[in-house]
Design a protein around this motif. Structure first.
Motif, short mmCIF file in Angstrom:
data_model
loop_
_atom_site.label_atom_id
_atom_site.label_comp_id
_atom_site.label_asym_id
_atom_site.label_seq_id
_atom_site.Cartn_x
_atom_site.Cartn_y
_atom_site.Cartn_z
N ALA A 260 0.83 -1.20 0.00
CA ALA A 260 0.00 0.00 0.00
C ALA A 260 0.86 1.25 0.00
CB ALA A 260 -0.93 -0.01 1.22
N PHE A 261 1.94 1.23 0.77
CA PHE A 261 2.79 2.42 0.85
C PHE A 261 3.79 2.50 -0.29
CE2 PHE A 261 1.21 2.51 5.20
CZ PHE A 261 1.01 3.88 5.38
N PHE A 262 4.24 1.36 -0.77
CA PHE A 262 5.21 1.35 -1.87
C PHE A 262 4.68 0.52 -3.03
CE2 PHE A 262 7.44 1.41 2.21
CZ PHE A 262 8.14 2.61 2.13
N PRO A 263 3.73 1.10 -3.79
CA PRO A 263 3.10 0.31 -4.86
C PRO A 263 4.12 -0.23 -5.86
CG PRO A 263 2.06 2.46 -4.63
CD PRO A 263 3.23 2.46 -3.74
N GLN A 264 5.26 0.45 -6.00
CA GLN A 264 6.25 -0.01 -6.98
C GLN A 264 6.87 -1.34 -6.56
OE1 GLN A 264 6.47 2.59 -5.02
NE2 GLN A 264 8.55 3.03 -4.35
N LEU A 265 6.68 -1.73 -5.27
CA LEU A 265 7.25 -3.00 -4.80
C LEU A 265 6.26 -4.16 -4.94
CD1 LEU A 265 9.17 -1.99 -1.55
CD2 LEU A 265 10.09 -2.43 -3.82
N ALA A 266 5.08 -3.88 -5.53
CA ALA A 266 4.02 -4.90 -5.56
C ALA A 266 4.52 -6.23 -6.09
CB ALA A 266 2.85 -4.39 -6.39
N GLY A 267 5.36 -6.20 -7.12
CA GLY A 267 5.84 -7.43 -7.73
C GLY A 267 6.70 -8.24 -6.79
N TYR A 268 7.29 -7.57 -5.80
CA TYR A 268 8.20 -8.27 -4.89
C TYR A 268 7.53 -8.72 -3.61
CZ TYR A 268 11.82 -6.46 -7.99
OH TYR A 268 12.59 -6.19 -9.07
N ARG A 269 6.20 -8.61 -3.56
CA ARG A 269 5.49 -8.88 -2.32
C ARG A 269 5.84 -10.24 -1.73
NH1 ARG A 269 -0.96 -9.28 -1.77
NH2 ARG A 269 -0.61 -11.26 -0.75
N ASP A 270 5.86 -11.25 -2.60
CA ASP A 270 6.10 -12.59 -2.10
C ASP A 270 7.52 -12.78 -1.57
OD1 ASP A 270 3.58 -13.49 -2.44
OD2 ASP A 270 3.91 -14.26 -4.46
N ALA A 271 8.43 -11.94 -2.05
CA ALA A 271 9.81 -12.08 -1.60
C ALA A 271 10.00 -11.47 -0.21
CB ALA A 271 10.76 -11.39 -2.59
N PHE A 272 9.05 -10.61 0.15
CA PHE A 272 9.21 -9.86 1.38
C PHE A 272 9.28 -10.75 2.62
CE2 PHE A 272 7.04 -7.73 4.92
CZ PHE A 272 8.02 -6.81 5.20
N ALA A 273 8.37 -11.75 2.66
CA ALA A 273 8.31 -12.61 3.84
C ALA A 273 9.66 -13.28 4.11
CB ALA A 273 7.23 -13.68 3.67
N TYR A 274 10.35 -13.67 3.03
CA TYR A 274 11.63 -14.35 3.22
C TYR A 274 12.70 -13.41 3.71
CZ TYR A 274 8.91 -17.69 0.91
OH TYR A 274 7.88 -18.52 0.62
N THR A 275 12.60 -12.15 3.27
CA THR A 275 13.54 -11.17 3.77
C THR A 275 13.36 -11.05 5.27
OG1 THR A 275 12.98 -10.05 1.72
CG2 THR A 275 14.47 -8.90 3.20
N ILE A 276 12.09 -11.02 5.71
CA ILE A 276 11.83 -10.99 7.15
C ILE A 276 12.48 -12.20 7.82
CG2 ILE A 276 10.05 -11.25 8.92
CD1 ILE A 276 8.24 -9.55 7.46
#
Lengths: 297, 257, 358
Positions: A260-276
């Motif tokens: 929601a805050f960084f719409p340009q990152l939408a494509g990377y959403r699934d990668a985010f959890a692993y970064t966490i």
């Protein structure tokens, strides 16, 4: 961002997080007791959704019958998996158990492709879950509050079971020390089966709710939610049921808010959890709720 | 006598449970010292703190004056402390000789690449490790088992093999966690003689855990008694036997005979 | 000493014959069979490297798909000609650095391997420092991330469209050559003092650490060697199939590798190679059951996915009832082979001599 769209995203995030929470409880209970990452757990999510789908679409059952039946069947499958594939390997090196979990996941996914077909199917929501609601300027579909409320109810029931019933207390004891608990006269096999039963039922419920929220189901739909729910379990401190709920909720909200805050990152959403996950392993390996676990020597 | 190992007010807590409370002691170079106490009194926890498996909550562990508390177990082994385990922990996938020379690995100079390429330096080191391993096995009377699977050995020999493996790391201090556990009184006596033998032969210091008092009475000049994580007595066997605290806490008030 | 040199000679002779056979196969075999043989070698590398981590070090890594993808994309980008790149990247231009970069095959494979190992180090470093279990989830998650990145980093990977027209340098000598190198390194490593330490870690981490084995270092070493060869195999794969896109590298690949390795025998490199070859060949041979076929006037619809169902059922049965797999933890050796034949020769004579005496 307006306050309305913020609240809208928040409700969306909470409902996604609720689903992660439901799924991650099964991971955390099984890992807590057997130190096994049950790779097949995500596939139970998929089975729950498909059983519900066939109950409604093929057997023309009303949803209030089809959904509980789907949960029942998935739970039975969960128990069969434990009995047939995991229990015989409990005395062997853990690496065998890991391989078995992978084999079961592989089998379930391939069977689903053959039996249900590889193409996605459209999951029809019951009508009452498909209404557009408006509170002030925030609009949402009626399934959102239903998902959240259902999750709260299920989690409350679960907490009552593990804190009030004998089996639940034995289960917690088992996750502290499986041998000693066994020596104290607890039937460990039954309790482990009980944990699988609870976990599978919640996964199936999560799967049905998932299909209501994202009404396209396919044989691999459980993989991604499964992985993320595991991460949620680690986030909350693996082995800790409260932690799994909080971890799931947090992951869902953060994922939605990030996009929601960084719409340009939408494509990377699934990668985010692993970064966490990676960051977490580096800085807080025991999770936000976890206590330090010492291996018994 | 020089002090080899010194524990200074070591405390280990797990959550709310205090397993070891302000435990202090000194182990002198060359001595054979026993740590005894009832089950669950914190003996193994002390060993785990000394060998780095646990970090002490408070206090310090000093080896030859150097602080080792909180160091990684493999580094502590490298500094000269080796141990055995209460429940035998042999490597089932390696043969007896290989079990022993794993203990030599930490002194290996060759890097992985020269090992893979079989450079002369590595070849020599490998040959040396095998020879030393065989000599060690021979000195402990285990050489005819060298190429057997460790699980095929009789129980008592498995215990000895665990000791052999620990000795392979060239320790200054050897910690033995209930070496006679599960043995008949005669076998236990034999093992104690064996321990006296290696104490002499390898110029070692040995600190051992035992929970049957009579096993160590005959051979250990100094005994430390622990109960509920606290040291309650320390001294010669005679002193321990007559100590009122020990009789109450360890033998049980009624168990005078 | 004499015996060792005999085995050396045998190995050397075998390699010579094998290379001659490869050259002959490369020049005379039809492309379809060559492709299958190439795949056999590539899957063998996958299985051998997984075995190093899993069978010898006791760690569970599910990242093969991701590391192979890294190797494949590196090798594709470094071997594609500038003209082909221009054809591929018509939606968005390729990053200028990569535009005119083209290298010979060998260095690209080395870079593929190093690239995979580097990324492997970044993932394993946090995961292995703690509880080894997390390696499984970190690597599986990673191979899903890699797919997300491949789709989204359009200017490097051309996104979901993938890369087409990769030269196809891979031939039997390259693929089997790398398998031989991989086997050599892995075998020598697991037989070395480092390998002994790895096996000790596998059997009992607490005891290994108490004997002075640095757990992290040895797990990491096994994992990085494995990543390197997986990267190389990925590079070989890209240059074999000529067209790659993110879908080629689904996590299913990792599950298959687990299956192949378990079936071959955890802790047997021979078993890994045999199982990988059998798997590749059977998968090809069973292709008909997934497509429609006719017997006389009867048309039987194929069942897509059936091969994998069979494979996973067999895998589960092996894990449950025949944990040793094909080879257990034993390896092919010349001594073993010779003994095998001697025994077969001796057995009948032994019986007959017994018969004449009585």
């Amino acid at each position: 961002m307006t306050i309305e769209s913020f609240l809208q995203n928040l409700s969306n995030g909470i409902s996604l997080g609720a689903l992660y929470a439901l799924i991650s409880i099964g991971y955390t209970m099984v890992y807590g007791i057997l130190r096994l990452i049950n790779f097949a757990h995500g596939d139970l999510v998929m089975l729950g959704a498909y059983f519900a789908f066939y109950g409604v679409a093929m057997f023309v059952l009303p949803w209030w019958l089809a959904f509980p039946l789907a949960i029942l069947f998935t739970t039975l499958i969960g128990i069969v998996i434990e009995k047939a594939a995991y229990k015989p390997l409990r005395e062997f090196p853990r690496i065998n158990l890991f391989a078995a979990a992978v084999a079961v996941a592989f089998l379930l996914e391939n069977l689903a492709i053959v039996i249900f077909g590889g193409r996605p199917k459209a999951f029809a929501r019951p009508a009452f879950l498909d209404q557009l609601l408006k509170i002030g300027n925030i609009s949402f579909v009626s399934y959102t509050p239903v998902i959240i409320i259902t999750t709260i109810v299920l989690c409350t029931v679960l907490i009552l079971i593990i804190s009030r019933t004998k089996a639940g207390i034995a289960m917690r004891a088992l996750s502290k020390d499986i041998e000693t608990t066994g020596l104290m006269g607890v039937d460990t096999n039954r309790i482990i089966m009980f944990a699988f039963m609870l976990g599978s039922a919640l996964a199936a419920a999560g799967g049905i709710l998932w299909a209501i929220k994202f009404p396209q189901i396919n044989p691999l739909m459980g993989v991604m939610p499964g992985l993320k729910a595991f991460i949620a379990a680690v986030l909350g401190g693996i082995g800790n049921v409260w932690g799994a709920m909080i971890g799931g909720l947090l992951l869902g909200v953060v994922e939605i808010m990030l996009v929601a805050f960084f719409p340009q990152l939408a494509g990377y959403r699934d990668a985010f959890a692993y970064t966490i996950l990676i960051v977490l392993l580096l800085f807080r390996p025991n999770g936000i709720m976890g206590e330090v676990q010492a291996e018994k020597v | 006598m020089t002090i080899l190992l010194k524990l200074e007010a070591v405390t280990k807590r797990f959550g709310g449970l205090t397993a070891v409370n302000k435990f202090s002691t000194e182990i002198h170079a060359g001595e054979l010292c026993a740590l005894i106490g009832p089950n669950g009194s914190g003996k193994t926890t002390i060993f785990n703190v000394i060998t780095g498996i646990y970090t002490p909550t408070e206090g310090q562990v000093l080896l030859g004056g150097e602080d080792v508390s909180g160091k990684r177990p493999d580094l502590i082994t490298g500094m000269g402390i080796a141990r055995t385990f209460q429940n035998i922990r042999l490597f089932k996938g390696l043969n007896v000789l290989e079990n022993v020379i794993v203990g030599k690995h930490l002194r290996l100079q060759s890097d992985p690449l020269s090992s893979v390429l079989h450079l002369p330096k590595y070849q020599n080191e490998e040959k040396e490790m095998r020879e030393q391993g065989l000599v060690l096995l021979e000195s402990l009377g285990l050489d005819h088992f060298a190429y057997d699977e460790p699980t095929s050995l009789p129980y008592g020999q498995q215990r000895k093999l665990e000791i052999a493996r620990a000795l392979a790391t060239n320790p200054r201090l050897l910690l033995l966690d209930e070496p006679a556990a599960g043995m008949s009184p005669t076998d236990a006596e034999g093992l104690m003689k064996f321990i006296l033998h290696i104490l002499d032969y390898f110029d070692l210091t040995i600190f051992l855990i035992e929970h049957q008092m009579r096993v160590v009475m005959g051979i250990c000049p100094r005994i430390i008694v622990i109960d509920h994580g606290e040291k309650i007595a320390e001294g010669s066997p005679e002193m321990i036997q007559n100590d009122q605290h020990v009789i109450e806490a360890y033998l049980g008030v009624s168990d005078h005979a | 000493m004499k015996k060792i040199s005999r085995n050396h000679i045998l190995t050397f002779a075998f390699l010579l014959v094998f290379i001659v056979l490869l050259i002959l196969a490369q020049s005379f075999l039809n492309p379809y069979y060559k492709r299958i043989l190439n795949l056999c070698a590539i899957y063998s590398i996958f299985a051998v490297t997984f075995n190093l981590v899993f069978g010898y070090t006791g760690q569970f890594s599910l990242g093969h798909a991701g590391f192979a993808a890294i190797g494949a994309y590196i090798s594709a980008l470094l071997t594609l000609s500038p003209e082909q790149k221009a054809v591929n990247f018509f939606l968005q231009p390729i990053l200028p650095v990569l535009e005119n970069l083209q290298l010979p095959f060998f260095p690209t494979l080395i870079i593929s391997g190093l690239g995979a190992a580097l990324v492997g180090a970044l993932i394993a470093w946090p995961a292995l420092r703690l509880r080894g279990d997390y390696l499984a989830i970190a690597t599986l998650g990673f191979s899903e991330i890699i797919r997300v990145l491949l789709v989204n980093m359009q200017r490097v990977t051309n996104g979901a469209l993938g890369l087409k027209g990769i030269p196809g340098h891979t031939n039997l000598l390259w693929s089997w050559g790398w398998l031989i190198v991989c086997l050599f390194v892995t075998k020598r490593l697991v037989d070395s003092s480092y390998g002994r330490a790895m096996k000790a870690v596998r059997d009992d981490e607490v005891a290994a650490e108490a004997l002075g084995v640095n757990l992290f270092k040895h797990k990491m070493m096994a994992f990085l060697v494995s990543c390197f060869f997986v990267g190389v195999a990925g590079g070989l794969l890209a240059n074999l199939i000529s067209t790659i896109d993110p879908k080629v590298f689904q996590f299913f690949l990792a599950y298959q590798i687990v299956g192949i390795t378990v079936m071959g025998g955890m802790g047997s490199l021979t078993g890994s190679v045999i199982a990988a070859c059998l798997y590749t060949i059977f998968l090809e041979a069973l292709r008909p059951i997934e497509s429609q076929f006719t017997i006389g006037s009867l048309t039987i619809p194929g069942i897509p996915g059936m091969r994998m169902v069979l494979f996973s059922i067999i895998l589960l049965l092996v894990i449950l009832f025949y944990r040793k797999g094909l080879m257990g933890n034993s390896e092919f050796t010349w001594d073993g082979l010779i003994n095998f034949f001697n025994k077969r020769k001796k057995k009948p004579t032994g019986y007959s001599s017994g018969g004449t005496q009585s």
